[in-house]
Design a protein around this motif. Structure first.
Motif, PDB file in Angstrom:
ATOM      1  N   UNK A 246      16.212 -66.058  17.817  1.00  0.00           N
ATOM      2  CA  UNK A 246      15.582 -64.935  17.117  1.00  0.00           C
ATOM      3  C   UNK A 246      15.862 -63.637  17.892  1.00  0.00           C
ATOM      4  N   UNK A 247      16.262 -62.564  17.215  1.00  0.00           N
ATOM      5  CA  UNK A 247      16.647 -61.328  17.917  1.00  0.00           C
ATOM      6  C   UNK A 247      15.451 -60.589  18.527  1.00  0.00           C
ATOM      7  N   UNK A 248      15.209 -60.854  19.793  1.00  0.00           N
ATOM      8  CA  UNK A 248      14.033 -60.297  20.475  1.00  0.00           C
ATOM      9  C   UNK A 248      14.096 -58.771  20.590  1.00  0.00           C
ATOM     10  N   UNK A 249      15.300 -58.231  20.808  1.00  0.00           N
ATOM     11  CA  UNK A 249      15.430 -56.769  20.888  1.00  0.00           C
ATOM     12  C   UNK A 249      14.967 -56.108  19.596  1.00  0.00           C
ATOM     13  N   UNK A 250      15.405 -56.694  18.496  1.00  0.00           N
ATOM     14  CA  UNK A 250      15.017 -56.124  17.199  1.00  0.00           C
ATOM     15  C   UNK A 250      13.519 -56.232  16.987  1.00  0.00           C
ATOM     16  N   UNK A 251      12.942 -57.349  17.427  1.00  0.00           N
ATOM     17  CA  UNK A 251      11.491 -57.512  17.328  1.00  0.00           C
ATOM     18  C   UNK A 251      10.782 -56.392  18.079  1.00  0.00           C
ATOM     19  N   UNK A 252      11.199 -56.160  19.311  1.00  0.00           N
ATOM     20  CA  UNK A 252      10.514 -55.144  20.134  1.00  0.00           C
ATOM     21  C   UNK A 252      10.657 -53.763  19.507  1.00  0.00           C
ATOM     22  N   UNK A 253      11.858 -53.495  18.984  1.00  0.00           N
ATOM     23  CA  UNK A 253      12.067 -52.193  18.367  1.00  0.00           C
ATOM     24  C   UNK A 253      11.235 -52.075  17.080  1.00  0.00           C
ATOM     25  N   UNK A 254      11.238 -53.129  16.296  1.00  0.00           N
ATOM     26  CA  UNK A 254      10.529 -53.068  15.012  1.00  0.00           C
ATOM     27  C   UNK A 254       9.032 -52.853  15.185  1.00  0.00           C
TER      28      UNK A 254
END
Ligand code: SF4
Lengths: 552, 169
Positions: B130-138
């Protein structure tokens, strides 16, 4: 007009940044098209037959001239130099590149506009009476509560993944010009016996393949409790609306299946829960928003205005235009001008960048800098002095928008149809153009009187054919484009759904068929004042059937 | 499969029990709702902590009696477009006053998680990779909101009139 504060600006620009990185992730393959789809739809981006279409929200149909000029400039810079005004008071660009969308959204944000939630299974742009604030028959300006709803519904964490799209319309007037009973929720602003302003809430109307006139679910909701009531309406739908069949997913099906009484009961049961969450906005916030819609400063003018009356006498064409296109204003000496975006043979609702600029200039000079969009795909200059009407009319003539056909047979609504839409069975625009040419004669149009033709290219009914006095529906029969006629629909406060009159007509024959319907009406009306819809309601479909198909 | 919260991956101490499997003494277990209804007495006394997994058609009033003793509720939706999740989350938090961990499971994308957090969820079950970077940004995409939602920040409708900024997210 509502003016953004720092919070509105922050939310709008954060949205642009968010969508920008979503586009990047899509292009990089991190998001699949399936995953990206709901995200792009909630930013107004559709994939059409030939290209991406971007649908820009014009909340409750109100535009400043600065905003209209920006829409024109975007059309020139990013599209093919024109825009298309829609039946939901939005503007569509038909030839957009995905990579440029974040840039376009940023340009929109700079004039306090956006494309938020103009598509997708969420709460869509709120539409309202185009004569808000200027109509004499108004209890309250519907834009106040529409803006409250716009903010509440923006990025609502609970209602962004509904079973299906969800549309609100609001009117504050006795005469319904917003077709509220054809919306998922229609709000009618009313006064109760104690003189307090509140809202009658209609739920479960809609077009599509199952047209429904919305039933009244709650006759009066107090102003300070509207949002919690709406949340209860939406939550019952979100929990119990059908998700197994896209054609049965709208709230109208839930309300129909439960029955309006049972649906209303479930909403009442849910209401205390949503009320307890504190979603209702403070009175001070409603008052803040209300202040933006305070009436502009009008001059004191005594009617009759001599020069205006004189021009009408001198020039019959001008008098015709005034009769059809100028709506009475609540302030003496003023009028609200509807600019017809239905020139004979033109595409309903289209305006070029140049025309948008010219209309903006006209509004700055003559209409206090405001422009409205109607759900019949026309524009409105809401505040024109009667003394200026002749000059406005002449200028509109120069830019090709002086057709005096508002409410008449050539003021046609048509969906994009087979020219743009991947779901279409048949062309809509071409039929509208041919009908418009066929009935071009002004005197004949005036003789026929009030008559709305609405055309949809498929059963999804984006052209609202069910609500047309004459509806035209494109169907596909073994590869051939056929057009079925429905008669007797209406989208006003006497809302009704048109009846299918018989087998469809080919593209070659459909104009002749409409002509027969019209001549049948002219032959049987009791007097020149009896409109088509009144006559139809009096005599029913039989004479029209006979004229079209002969005796059976 | 992994478990994340708003900041990224977290350790997951919960084990899922099949309906015919007995809990080890003191274990931290997730059971089906059917089993919870039938065996709540023995489950609550044997296991250390009990969690339950529910689906979109849950009747919350049936879950209500167990809420004070549950350590985790997993709400599973197999389709990312099935938005019942959001309503269930809000009702559990705002109306039923459920206070322990609430986990969304299913085919979710990072862009939905901010909304889920705002509706009261605290953790997410996601696929590996799961794309953790995208999660944090979102989840950090917005500073302000228009709506008053329990457990979430003061909305702009109140900030405009002098309310203090507070709450998360
Ligand atoms: S009615 Fe059908 S053809 Fe027309 S725009 Fe809607 S979906 Fe497309």
């Amino acid at each position: 007009m509502y003016i953004y504060d720092k919070f509105d600006h922050a939310i709008t620009s954060e949205r642009v940044a968010e969508f920008s990185q979503q586009v990047t992730r899509r292009l990089a393959g991190e998001l699949s098209e399936d995953q990206f789809r709901p995200l792009r739809l909630m930013n107004g981006l559709y994939l059409q037959l030939h290209a991406y279409m971007l649908r820009v929200a014009i909340p409750y149909g109100t535009l400043s001239t600065k905003q209209l000029r920006k829409l024109a400039d975007i059309a020139k810079k990013y599209d093919r130099d024109y825009g298309h005004f829609t039946t939901r008071q939005n503007l569509q660009y038909n030839w957009i590149k995905l990579e440029q969308v974040p840039e376009i959204l940023a340009e929109l944000g700079s004039v306090e506009m956006h494309a938020n939630q103009t598509s997708g299974n969420c709460i869509r742009n709120v539409t309202a009476d185009q004569f808000a604030g200027v109509a004499g028959d108004e209890v309250e300006d519907p834009r106040i509560i529409s803006e409250v709803i716009r903010q509440w519904s923006t990025f609502h964490p609970e209602f962004s993944f509904l079973p299906r799209k969800f549309k609100f319309a609001v009117t504050g007037a006795a005469k319904d010009r917003a077709a509220i009973q054809f919306h998922d929720i229609g709000i009618h602003i009313v006064k109760n016996d104690a003189g307090e302003i509140g809202y009658a809430v209609y739920v479960g109307g809609g077009m599509g393949r199952t047209p429904v006139v919305a039933p009244l679910i709650k006759p009066f909701v107090a102003r300070h409790e509207l949002l919690s009531y709406l949340e209860a309406c939406l939550r019952v739908y979100n929990m119990h609306g059908r998700r197994d069949n896209i054609y049965k997913a709208r709230i109208k099906i839930l309300v129909r299946d439960l029955g309006p009484v049972e649906y209303a009961r479930q909403v009442e049961e849910m209401w205390p829960l949503t009320r307890a969450s504190g979603v209702d906005v403070p009175a001070a916030e409603v008052a803040r928003i209300q202040a933006f819609f305070a009436p502009p400063v009008y001059e004191t003018i005594k009617e009759p205005v001599a020069a205006f009356e004189e021009s009408k006498k001198r020039d019959k064409a001008f008098a015709n235009w005034v009769k059809n296109n100028v709506h009475p204003h609540k302030v003496p000496g003023y009028g609200a001008v509807t600019i017809s975006l239905k020139p004979i043979g033109g595409i309903p609702g289209d305006a070029s960048s140049a025309q948008m600029h010219q209309i903006a200039d006209l509004s700055d000079k003559y209409s206090l800098g405001e422009v409205r969009v109607t759900h019949v795909q026309n524009l409105v200059l809401p505040n024109v002095k009667q003394a200026d009407l002749f000059a406005v009319w002449q200028r509109l003539g120069e830019i090709g928008f002086a057709e005096s056909n508002i409410g008449l047979i050539t003021d046609i609504i048509a969906c994009p149809g087979l020219d743009y839409c991947s779901l279409a069975n048949a062309r809509s625009i071409a039929i509208a153009q041919r009908l418009s040419e066929h009935f071009a004669d002004v005197d004949r149009q005036h003789d026929i009187g009030s008559l709305q033709i609405k055309i949809s290219g498929c059963i999804n009914a984006c052209g609202h054919h069910h609500a047309g006095h004459i509806g035209i529906l494109g169907v596909d029969r073994a590869g051939q484009e056929l057009y079925q006629l429905t008669l007797g629909g209406a989208g006003d406060e006497t809302a009704s759904i048109g009846t299918l009159i018989g087998p469809g007509f080919t593209s070659d024959d459909v104009v002749g068929a409409i002509d027969k319907v019209v001549e049948t009406y002219r032959g049987l009306r009791q007097n020149a004042g009896e409109t088509f819809i009144e006559a139809y309601r009096r005599v029913g479909p039989a004479p029209f059937k006979e004229a079209l198909y002969g005796r059976r | 499969m992994a478990v994340v919260d708003r900041a990224g991956p977290i350790a997951d101490s919960w084990t899922r029990l099949a309906d015919d499997q007995a809990p080890a003494a003191g274990a931290t277990v997730i059971v089906s709702f059917a089993r919870l209804k039938n065996e709540h007495n023995s489950l609550f006394s044997a296991a250390g902590k009990v969690g339950v997994e529910i689906a979109g058609d849950v009747k919350l009033e049936e879950l209500e009696p167990f809420l004070p003793r549950l350590g985790l509720i997993v709400v599973r939706m197999n389709n990312m477009r099935d938005g019942r999740l959001f309503s269930i989350g809000r009702m559990l938090r705002e109306n039923y006053k459920y206070a322990a961990d609430m986990r969304a499971a299913g085919d979710l994308i990072p862009d939905q998680m901010l909304y889920l957090l705002r509706c009261g969820f605290t953790s997410f079950e996601v696929k590996d990779g799961f794309p953790i970077d995208s999660l944090r940004r979102s989840v950090a995409a917005y500073t302000h909101w228009y709506q008053r939602i329990a457990n979430s920040a003061t909305p702009v409708t109140e900030l405009r009139h002098g309310a203090a900024h507070g709450g998360e997210p």
